[in-house]
Structures are given as structure tokens and as C-alpha cells.
Design an enzyme around this catalytic site. Sequence first.
Site, PDB file in Angstrom:
ATOM      1  N   ASP A 212       0.831  -1.199   0.000  1.00  0.00           N
ATOM      2  CA  ASP A 212       0.000   0.000   0.000  1.00  0.00           C
ATOM      3  C   ASP A 212       0.872   1.257   0.000  1.00  0.00           C
ATOM      4  O   ASP A 212       1.908   1.318   0.669  1.00  0.00           O
ATOM      5  CB  ASP A 212      -0.877  -0.023   1.254  1.00  0.00           C
ATOM      6  CG  ASP A 212      -1.939   1.047   1.272  1.00  0.00           C
ATOM      7  OD1 ASP A 212      -2.776   1.054   0.350  1.00  0.00           O
ATOM      8  OD2 ASP A 212      -1.940   1.870   2.207  1.00  0.00           O
ATOM      9  N   GLU A 263      15.079 -14.459  -0.926  1.00  0.00           N
ATOM     10  CA  GLU A 263      15.409 -15.588  -0.055  1.00  0.00           C
ATOM     11  C   GLU A 263      14.293 -16.633  -0.043  1.00  0.00           C
ATOM     12  O   GLU A 263      14.499 -17.752   0.430  1.00  0.00           O
ATOM     13  CB  GLU A 263      15.644 -15.103   1.371  1.00  0.00           C
ATOM     14  CG  GLU A 263      16.818 -14.137   1.529  1.00  0.00           C
ATOM     15  CD  GLU A 263      16.894 -13.590   2.942  1.00  0.00           C
ATOM     16  OE1 GLU A 263      16.328 -14.237   3.856  1.00  0.00           O
ATOM     17  OE2 GLU A 263      17.503 -12.516   3.134  1.00  0.00           O
TER      18      GLU A 263
END
Length: 538
Positions: A212, A263
Site C-alpha cells: 500500500d 530468499e
Amino acid sequence: MASRLAALPNPAAPAPSQDWWRDAVVYQVYLRSFADSNGDGIGDIAGLRSRLPYLIWLGVDALWINPHYPSGGADGGYDIVDYRAVDPDYGDLDDLEDLIADANQLGLKVILDVVPNHTSDQHPWFQAALQNPDGPEASRYHFAPASTEPPNNWQSLFGGPAWSRTPDGRWYLHLFAPQQPDLNWRDPAVADDFDATLRFWLDRGVSGFRVDVAYGLIKDEQLRDNPGAYSPTLFGHGPEQAMTWNQPEVHDVWRRWRAICDEYPDTMLVGEVCLADLDQVALYSRPDEMHQSFSFRLIKSGWDAAAFADGVQTALDAFATVGAPVSWVLGNHDKDRQVTRFGGGALGTARARAAALLMLSLPGSPYLYAGDELGLPQAVVPDAAKLDPIFHRSGGARAGRDGCRVPMPWNEADGVGFSPDGAAEPWLPIPDGWSQHAVSRQTRDGGSTLTLYRRALALRAAHPALGSGWATVSTSGDVLTVRCVGDDETVTCVLNMGTDTALVPHAGSVMLASNTHVRGAHGTVALPADTAVWLLED
């Protein structure tokens, strides 16, 4: 951890791909309005989980869930108290983990909404900052000393000044509602805490985050006046908001977040970047930043072939410079429904159906807002029932967003199947006649908007030229043509945005049309006004 998978259809899950997000069809759920499982009138995680078969049947690839966190309730969940928990209105952490597990087993990616620009004023940090102006929490927000006037001329997007006073007279910044104090991303503690939030959810199997206000985290360090005032007529925020949005340092945040996502294979970030300049929007999707950033040009365009063509071509060009796909948007929880924006009634419905075929043909990733596949109009919500702070802070001058957040109609019974029998009144009133749009009703209608979406999504999945090819854009008068070229085939989407039938030459077959009155013969298609067609070239 409970599971209901035995009760769900078990389609073959798609093979995992690290680039799934490049052309995924993402379905946005406003959780509070989707499905209420316990009868309290509020949509919840268990209700959403029970509707996963619908999403699989519809044919989408991923699910984006609007904020599910404990909230102060001032802005539809976007004022967050705890980023690593579930609001009791929606269930608990086990419910969300069950939803993620079921969705992933079905091959459906789950994207959570994360809100890094501001917290709730009920967040422990802000409460501590109110109590101790010299404590570490105070530096995590934007405070200014007590004075007669606010520190600058910045305005809230929800109306009025962007500065409010604390009980002890200090000023604090809120670019949205006063209950949403902006975080100070120049404080390392803020970044560290959000790192932990991302890992918390990624460890639970989510496939990404919608971010957002991704363009707004960093503010001008000197708090200088903006050269102009916020204008809702702009596509996004331009130079008149130079001190509050799109600061260069914000890109360092996304590089840091991208490294975390890297990752966790198969995960992604998509940013809400409301800027007028699509070249600037695309910079948020450079290879070491977010994977996607929304292109809002079509959602802001009127029904005009030249405007739509410019919106498509400009986005394709801008995102090509950074090697990212375009994330297309025609509807969401912040904008009036397409049917209403495009004229309302039968006219608006025809145009919304045609626009859907255009968006679903384009290279990149389309984001669908729950209910758009039903052709929902903007609901009329009585003023007394409105909850949106935009309505209240503008003194009623702006209608607010409640009308696109009314509960989803599932069937033709009382309450339209949003809640179980005997439930409390829904959190927003359901309009009279809402059942005419119900899923159950439209599944029985071969010409319904729901049937059109399902057919379009099935064809898109079967024809890689749609969504994952490359495209050329052209116009002839009121007719917009997008030629989508794949490795082995070419599909052309033609959209007639004029008032008269257009004769479209073609060499091939009609795959799908938004209007049953499309006719083709002798290498020509007669395309009625406000209609789109997909043509498979021979």
C-alpha cells in the site's frame, strides 16, 4: 491444523515457476465483504476459505486479500494495530494458515496486503509516542513542535490538512485519516520491524505482498511546502505533491524488501504507485526492486479509444524499459465499479464486459476485483450507513468508497448468501435487487458476465498469446485494436468504443465476443458499439 481439502475439487496444480507473477490473473478479495461464515455480518477468513472452489472454477491464478490485521477501524483495515496478527473479526492465525495451505495445495497463490506508510493511532508505538515525546517511538513518526500553524501546507488525501495535534499540542503527520499517523522511514527501527513482518508471513507460505502507498514512505526531510495542492483530477500525484510522494530514497526500501523476497523462491511484491508519470511508476519495478507496480491509467480513463490506446501503449513502453510486466487494473476497492463508471445500466454493463476482454488479452498480469466478474454496479449506500472517512472528512462532498465494498451476492435467497441463515445484518447494507447479480443466477445463464469471464480466463490459459505474448496497439476512429503475438499464434482483440457498428476485416475465427450479436462472414466481423472480440488468426 484443520483441513477441508477433501471437500474441494482437486485440479492438477500448475507447475511452479519463479516467474508465475509475470502473467498471473490475480483476484482481489475485500475480506470484510466476501463471505461471512459465522453470521456476524462480517466477511471472514473461514468464509473465504469455503469459497476457494469458486476461485478455482473461475480460473484465476492468485488471490490478493485486503488487510486482515487487527485495526483501529478508521479506514477499512488500512489503519493497522498489529502487523503480525489476525483481527478477531476475521478469525485467527490458524484460520489464515489453513487458508494459505488449502490455496497453495490447489495451485492458488496467496498475496497479502501490507501497509508500510502509516499505522493506526492505536498502534503501541504511537501510543508510547503520545506518552513520551522523547522516547524512541516518537522518532518513528513525524512529529513537529507545538505552534499556532501546522509545519507546512501538506494536505490529507481524505480531505483537510495532513497535520493534527496531539493532546500536548504537538503536530503529527497523517497523509490519510488522523487515525493513520505516517511512519518515519528514516528511522532504522521502522525498516527493521517491517523486515520481521515480511519474514513472519513468508514463513507461513504466502506468495507475496501488495504494498500500500508504495510511493509515499519517504517524505521531504526538511518538511518544505508542496508547490500545489492535491488534485483528485490527476491520474496520480505529480509535481504539485513533490515533497510528499516519490522521494528518491524510497527505492532503497524496495531493494531491501526485494532481497528478502529473493530468499523465498516463488514470491513477489506488487506496489500501489499512484503517480501520473508511468515512466516513474515503472522505476519501482526495476530488477532489484518490486516485481510489479500497478498501472492505473485504464482505471482512470473515460470510455474513449484514444485514451485507452494511450493507456495501454504508454504502460507497455514504460515497463519494457525495466523488463517488468504490466499489472493491469480496471477495478479495485478504491474506485467506483466499472459498470457505473462506464455509464451504468445496460450501457455500462456492455462497456465493462468489453473492457474485461481487452484487459485479459494484454501482456502482463490483470488484477480483478471481486464482483467485477458479476458485473456489479456501484451500490447506493445511504449516508447514515457510510463508513468511509473520505465521505465524513469531506462533509459529504465526496461519496466515498463504500459503494464498491458492499457484500458479494452468492445466491438469490434473502441476504444473497453472504451470511448463513439467521445472521446479523451485514456490515454494509445490501441493496434491493442485489440478488439479480448473484453467482448462482449467473452460472445458469450462458450469456452472463460471469460466464464471459470464465470463458475468457479458460481461453487465456489455453492460448499463450493472450497474456504472455507481446502486443501492438492501434486505433482507427473509435476502434481500438491490440494484436497479441505469441510463439505459435496471434490473437487480436478489437474493441469498438464508438456508437455505431464497425466492420472489422479479419482472417481467422472468432474466439470470444463480449456481445452475442457479433457476426462474421467473408473475412469481416460486424462489431456492435461497446463490444470487444477476440480473433484467432489463421
